[in-house]
Write a protein that holds these residues in place. Structure first.
Motif, mmCIF file in Angstrom:
data_model
loop_
_atom_site.group_PDB
_atom_site.id
_atom_site.type_symbol
_atom_site.label_atom_id
_atom_site.label_comp_id
_atom_site.label_asym_id
_atom_site.label_seq_id
_atom_site.Cartn_x
_atom_site.Cartn_y
_atom_site.Cartn_z
ATOM 1 N N UNK A 1 0.825 -1.205 0.000
ATOM 2 C CA UNK A 1 0.000 0.000 0.000
ATOM 3 C C UNK A 1 0.859 1.256 0.000
ATOM 4 N N UNK A 2 1.971 1.219 0.760
ATOM 5 C CA UNK A 2 2.871 2.364 0.783
ATOM 6 C C UNK A 2 3.465 2.621 -0.596
ATOM 7 N N UNK A 3 3.952 1.579 -1.241
ATOM 8 C CA UNK A 3 4.590 1.738 -2.550
ATOM 9 C C UNK A 3 3.590 2.238 -3.583
ATOM 10 N N UNK A 4 2.394 1.658 -3.606
ATOM 11 C CA UNK A 4 1.392 2.057 -4.593
ATOM 12 C C UNK A 4 0.962 3.502 -4.369
ATOM 13 N N UNK A 5 0.834 3.894 -3.108
ATOM 14 C CA UNK A 5 0.429 5.266 -2.814
ATOM 15 C C UNK A 5 1.526 6.252 -3.200
ATOM 16 N N UNK A 6 2.796 5.875 -2.958
ATOM 17 C CA UNK A 6 3.912 6.737 -3.332
ATOM 18 C C UNK A 6 3.946 6.935 -4.843
ATOM 19 N N UNK A 7 3.810 5.849 -5.582
ATOM 20 C CA UNK A 7 3.806 5.949 -7.043
ATOM 21 C C UNK A 7 2.626 6.789 -7.520
ATOM 22 N N UNK A 8 1.457 6.553 -6.946
ATOM 23 C CA UNK A 8 0.257 7.285 -7.358
ATOM 24 C C UNK A 8 0.413 8.780 -7.130
ATOM 25 N N UNK A 9 1.113 9.147 -6.067
ATOM 26 C CA UNK A 9 1.279 10.562 -5.764
ATOM 27 C C UNK A 9 1.965 11.338 -6.868
ATOM 28 N N UNK A 10 2.724 10.650 -7.727
ATOM 29 C CA UNK A 10 3.419 11.310 -8.833
ATOM 30 C C UNK A 10 2.731 11.079 -10.172
ATOM 31 N N UNK A 11 1.554 10.483 -10.153
ATOM 32 C CA UNK A 11 0.856 10.185 -11.405
ATOM 33 C C UNK A 11 -0.438 10.972 -11.547
ATOM 34 N N UNK A 12 -0.604 11.988 -10.704
ATOM 35 C CA UNK A 12 -1.869 12.716 -10.686
ATOM 36 C C UNK A 12 -2.222 13.392 -11.995
ATOM 37 N N UNK A 13 -1.224 13.813 -12.779
ATOM 38 C CA UNK A 13 -1.503 14.509 -14.028
ATOM 39 C C UNK A 13 -1.725 13.594 -15.209
ATOM 40 N N UNK A 14 -1.618 12.289 -14.998
ATOM 41 C CA UNK A 14 -1.769 11.334 -16.093
ATOM 42 C C UNK A 14 -3.213 10.860 -16.223
ATOM 43 N N UNK A 15 -3.512 10.268 -17.380
ATOM 44 C CA UNK A 15 -4.847 9.716 -17.580
ATOM 45 C C UNK A 15 -5.037 8.496 -16.683
ATOM 46 N N UNK A 16 -6.281 8.136 -16.452
ATOM 47 C CA UNK A 16 -6.576 6.986 -15.598
ATOM 48 C C UNK A 16 -5.970 5.710 -16.174
ATOM 49 N N UNK A 17 -6.005 5.561 -17.492
ATOM 50 C CA UNK A 17 -5.439 4.370 -18.131
ATOM 51 C C UNK A 17 -3.939 4.300 -17.918
ATOM 52 N N UNK A 18 -3.248 5.432 -18.123
ATOM 53 C CA UNK A 18 -1.800 5.454 -17.911
ATOM 54 C C UNK A 18 -1.438 5.169 -16.460
ATOM 55 N N UNK A 19 -2.226 5.686 -15.533
ATOM 56 C CA UNK A 19 -1.993 5.404 -14.120
ATOM 57 C C UNK A 19 -2.116 3.911 -13.850
ATOM 58 N N UNK A 20 -3.168 3.317 -14.390
ATOM 59 C CA UNK A 20 -3.399 1.888 -14.145
ATOM 60 C C UNK A 20 -2.257 1.042 -14.695
#
Length: 307
Positions: free
Chosen positions: A152-171
């Motif tokens: 959960x920590x790793x996924x949240x850290x990565x997600x924090x830097x993907x906010x400007x990307x599309x939902x598909x790219x984030x996934x």
């Protein structure tokens, strides 16, 4: 910003963002992020071998495979969808969730230390199980539960830097990072667990007999050291996440004080300054994690238990 762990976490997050920049490059970039993420989950790598200690050697790799599948399931089926929902509906919740995970890791590390100092035995319930299958299932469940927090920590850290990307790219980025982390960490765990078997195989050949016997003799000490390292890493990671979270909320007095102290020491040591600065921030993070974890243990002991 605190150094050491935080710098590593930021690096992982930056790599995750890079992976989403181009779908053609997502696998390579996320793979590099996953390789660095193995350092973040050093406690998982160190602690997991203890879950197969005392079980049949023939079941060691199958148990690690079960734990690895549980880890991947945590990331892809639970954490990835939850991360995407957070990104879409509540991006502000990412930092508090990270801090909760850091507090849990601090609690786990402090509880282990307190149990060792007071003569308690963390995990005695498992020792009373006589059925091998039941014991195996319990050990796997415990390992997967611990992994959930770190994943959960790793996924949240990565997600924090993907906010400007599309939902598909984030996934896609999160999925590739998840697979890379799991493969890297549990590949190392499997190697550690089977090192004694490798030693026995080498000991059968005259040319490698001394090396093989050395590996076999060293493994009990290695596993004992890994247990200590795993506990220390829980405190180090947990405390570092708390410091990073405090800074994100503008409560930066303590993080800045630690950063300034590490920088001051590093400036006076020349070539060794970088290592010394990292050690200071890592040790300070661990002490903060220990203090927080011990406080949580104390509070939980005040809560009346049902009998």
């Amino acid at each position: 910003m605190p150094g050491g762990l935080v710098a590593l976490l930021d690096d992982i997050a930056a790599m995750a963002k890079l992976s989403a920049a181009s779908l053609d490059d997502v696998a390579g970039a996320a793979g590099r992020a996953g390789a660095k993420a193995a350092g973040v989950v050093i406690d998982d790598t160190a602690v997991t071998p203890t879950y197969v200690t005392g079980l049949s050697p023939a079941r060691e790799l199958p148990i690690i495979w079960k734990i690895a599948k549980g880890s991947l399931r945590n990331k892809l089926l639970f954490l990835l969808p939850a991360a995407l929902v957070l990104s879409a509906l509540a991006p502000w919740a990412i930092t508090p969730i990270l801090m909760l995970g850091g507090a849990y890791l601090s609690f786990e590390g402090a509880e282990k230390i307190i149990a060792a100092l007071t003569g308690g035995h963390h995990g005695d319930a498992a020792a009373t199980i006589s059925d091998p299958k039941e014991l195996e299932d319990r050990q796997v469940a415990g390992a997967v539960r611990t992994d959930l927090i770190l994943s959960g920590e790793i996924m949240a850290i990565a997600l924090g830097e993907l906010g400007g990307e599309t939902l598909l790219n984030q996934a896609i980025a999160l999925a590739v990072v998840a697979v890379a982390i799991t493969a890297g960490v549990y590949g190392v765990v499997a190697l550690i667990v089977k090192m004694d078997d490798i030693g026995l195989h080498l000991a059968e050949r005259p040319a490698t007999r001394a090396l093989g016997r050395g590996l076999v003799a060293a493994m009990p000490r290695v596993l004992a050291a890994l247990s200590v390292i795993g506990t220390a890493a829980m405190l180090w990671v947990g405390g570092g996440i708390i410091l990073h979270g405090l800074e994100a909320f503008g409560l930066d007095t303590l993080p800045h004080a630690l950063h300034d102290a590490a920088h001051h020491v590093a400036a006076g040591l020349g070539a060794l300054g970088g290592v010394a600065g990292w050690l200071i921030t890592a040790a300070a993070s661990a002490l903060i994690g220990l203090a927080l974890g011990a406080a949580i243990v104390g509070l939980l002991h005040l809560v009346p238990r049902k009998h």
